[in-house]
Scaffold this motif. Sequence first.
Motif, PDB file in Angstrom:
ATOM      1  N   ILE A   1       0.870  -1.179   0.000  1.00  0.00           N
ATOM      2  CA  ILE A   1       0.000   0.000   0.000  1.00  0.00           C
ATOM      3  C   ILE A   1       0.902   1.222   0.000  1.00  0.00           C
ATOM      4  N   ASP A   2       0.761   2.063  -0.996  1.00  0.00           N
ATOM      5  CA  ASP A   2       1.626   3.238  -1.098  1.00  0.00           C
ATOM      6  C   ASP A   2       1.027   4.472  -0.427  1.00  0.00           C
ATOM      7  N   ILE A   3      -0.302   4.628  -0.537  1.00  0.00           N
ATOM      8  CA  ILE A   3      -0.947   5.851  -0.056  1.00  0.00           C
ATOM      9  C   ILE A   3      -2.252   5.496   0.648  1.00  0.00           C
ATOM     10  N   LEU A   4      -2.486   6.129   1.770  1.00  0.00           N
ATOM     11  CA  LEU A   4      -3.791   6.094   2.433  1.00  0.00           C
ATOM     12  C   LEU A   4      -4.395   7.481   2.335  1.00  0.00           C
ATOM     13  N   LEU A   5      -5.585   7.582   1.781  1.00  0.00           N
ATOM     14  CA  LEU A   5      -6.301   8.856   1.730  1.00  0.00           C
ATOM     15  C   LEU A   5      -7.475   8.798   2.695  1.00  0.00           C
ATOM     16  N   ASN A   6      -7.369   9.525   3.799  1.00  0.00           N
ATOM     17  CA  ASN A   6      -8.468   9.671   4.757  1.00  0.00           C
ATOM     18  C   ASN A   6      -9.406  10.761   4.241  1.00  0.00           C
ATOM     19  N   ASN A   7     -10.442  10.329   3.553  1.00  0.00           N
ATOM     20  CA  ASN A   7     -11.354  11.291   2.953  1.00  0.00           C
ATOM     21  C   ASN A   7     -12.732  11.291   3.603  1.00  0.00           C
ATOM     22  N   ALA A   8     -13.147  10.184   4.195  1.00  0.00           N
ATOM     23  CA  ALA A   8     -14.496  10.084   4.754  1.00  0.00           C
ATOM     24  C   ALA A   8     -14.740  11.194   5.778  1.00  0.00           C
ATOM     25  N   GLY A   9     -15.847  11.867   5.642  1.00  0.00           N
ATOM     26  CA  GLY A   9     -16.178  12.948   6.570  1.00  0.00           C
ATOM     27  C   GLY A   9     -17.393  13.703   6.067  1.00  0.00           C
ATOM     28  N   TYR A  10     -17.947  14.537   6.928  1.00  0.00           N
ATOM     29  CA  TYR A  10     -19.098  15.336   6.513  1.00  0.00           C
ATOM     30  C   TYR A  10     -19.151  16.612   7.342  1.00  0.00           C
ATOM     31  N   GLY A  11     -20.016  17.526   6.941  1.00  0.00           N
ATOM     32  CA  GLY A  11     -20.117  18.819   7.599  1.00  0.00           C
ATOM     33  C   GLY A  11     -21.314  18.914   8.534  1.00  0.00           C
ATOM     34  N   LEU A  12     -21.337  19.978   9.294  1.00  0.00           N
ATOM     35  CA  LEU A  12     -22.447  20.238  10.211  1.00  0.00           C
ATOM     36  C   LEU A  12     -22.623  21.743  10.297  1.00  0.00           C
ATOM     37  N   LEU A  13     -23.660  22.244   9.648  1.00  0.00           N
ATOM     38  CA  LEU A  13     -23.889  23.684   9.540  1.00  0.00           C
ATOM     39  C   LEU A  13     -25.071  24.061  10.417  1.00  0.00           C
ATOM     40  N   ALA A  14     -24.797  24.542  11.617  1.00  0.00           N
ATOM     41  CA  ALA A  14     -25.871  24.889  12.554  1.00  0.00           C
ATOM     42  C   ALA A  14     -25.297  25.595  13.765  1.00  0.00           C
ATOM     43  N   PRO A  15     -26.096  26.433  14.442  1.00  0.00           N
ATOM     44  CA  PRO A  15     -25.655  26.991  15.718  1.00  0.00           C
ATOM     45  C   PRO A  15     -25.395  25.862  16.718  1.00  0.00           C
ATOM     46  N   PHE A  16     -24.405  26.040  17.563  1.00  0.00           N
ATOM     47  CA  PHE A  16     -24.066  25.007  18.550  1.00  0.00           C
ATOM     48  C   PHE A  16     -25.262  24.659  19.422  1.00  0.00           C
ATOM     49  N   GLU A  17     -26.029  25.661  19.828  1.00  0.00           N
ATOM     50  CA  GLU A  17     -27.146  25.418  20.756  1.00  0.00           C
ATOM     51  C   GLU A  17     -28.221  24.525  20.142  1.00  0.00           C
ATOM     52  N   LEU A  18     -28.315  24.511  18.815  1.00  0.00           N
ATOM     53  CA  LEU A  18     -29.299  23.675  18.134  1.00  0.00           C
ATOM     54  C   LEU A  18     -28.772  22.266  17.866  1.00  0.00           C
ATOM     55  N   THR A  19     -27.508  22.032  18.185  1.00  0.00           N
ATOM     56  CA  THR A  19     -26.863  20.767  17.818  1.00  0.00           C
ATOM     57  C   THR A  19     -26.913  19.793  18.987  1.00  0.00           C
ATOM     58  N   SER A  20     -27.478  18.621  18.747  1.00  0.00           N
ATOM     59  CA  SER A  20     -27.637  17.639  19.812  1.00  0.00           C
ATOM     60  C   SER A  20     -26.319  16.950  20.148  1.00  0.00           C
ATOM     61  N   GLU A  21     -26.263  16.372  21.329  1.00  0.00           N
ATOM     62  CA  GLU A  21     -25.098  15.587  21.727  1.00  0.00           C
ATOM     63  C   GLU A  21     -24.879  14.441  20.746  1.00  0.00           C
ATOM     64  N   GLN A  22     -25.953  13.849  20.283  1.00  0.00           N
ATOM     65  CA  GLN A  22     -25.863  12.738  19.331  1.00  0.00           C
ATOM     66  C   GLN A  22     -25.201  13.184  18.031  1.00  0.00           C
TER      67      GLN A  22
END
Length: 278
Positions: A74-95
Amino acid sequence: MKTIVITGSTSGIGKATALYFAKQGYHVIATARNPEKDNLANLNKNIKMYQMDVSDLNSINQAVNKISKENKKIDILLNNAGYGLLAPFELTSEQDIKAIFNTNVFGLMEVTRFFLPIFKKQQAGTIVSVSSIGGLVTMPLNSIYHATKYAVEGFTEGLSYELADFNIKVKLIEPGGVKTNFFNAATVKEDQSNFPEYNPIITKVRETFSVGMTEQESTYSTPLEVAQAIFAAANDNNPNKIHYVVGKGAQETYQAKKQLNDEEFIALINNRFGISKK
């Protein structure tokens, strides 16, 4: 033929990168939580799909064991998996907070941990992680997303010192806006009716991001442009070059961050998003 492993490969940057590396003659191991969703092996004979959910330790373990048995190097590992979260912190659940950290941070770390023995045994390898301009500067409504990407930045830069003696290079890709479904997918699902006071800033931020996406001379990158930057970084043999800021908008914002003092930069962001501080 060199081999690259890519996480989160069935859409956006991951898909574009898998196809781009395959066209350059690489053997591409494209992983995804649901590979049946978009089997890239049907698009290029150099691509092979594997199931891997980066938020599930057992899934990572099974995938890496299978990959290491079926591939000599294996020559290269690309860590690409991920996603965004666009919201005020107070509206964001612990989950929601735990879920995004499990993918963007802890998943990335665990995948890296599983591949380190392979790279150490080879005495060679490159780990490329897709971070964001949001790991270098901040924008409104992105507090949790920024927290994950700042974590990726610190982890990766710190890791570079630990792995230098093993001839393992690490790279960070820091795109700005990318023409994908990122912002629609990133919007938090919680009911906003209990927090109407956030509606003005939510409206302003969404409008600003939407304009950036659709304006005629957009500063946003295409997934292909990010894929090309990843290819260049993965093949850059300079072990001390870690950061690769991608896209005109990201580069302009990062330069402003470096040239302005804190107060000036925060005023610039407030002005860009039409936010007035009382």
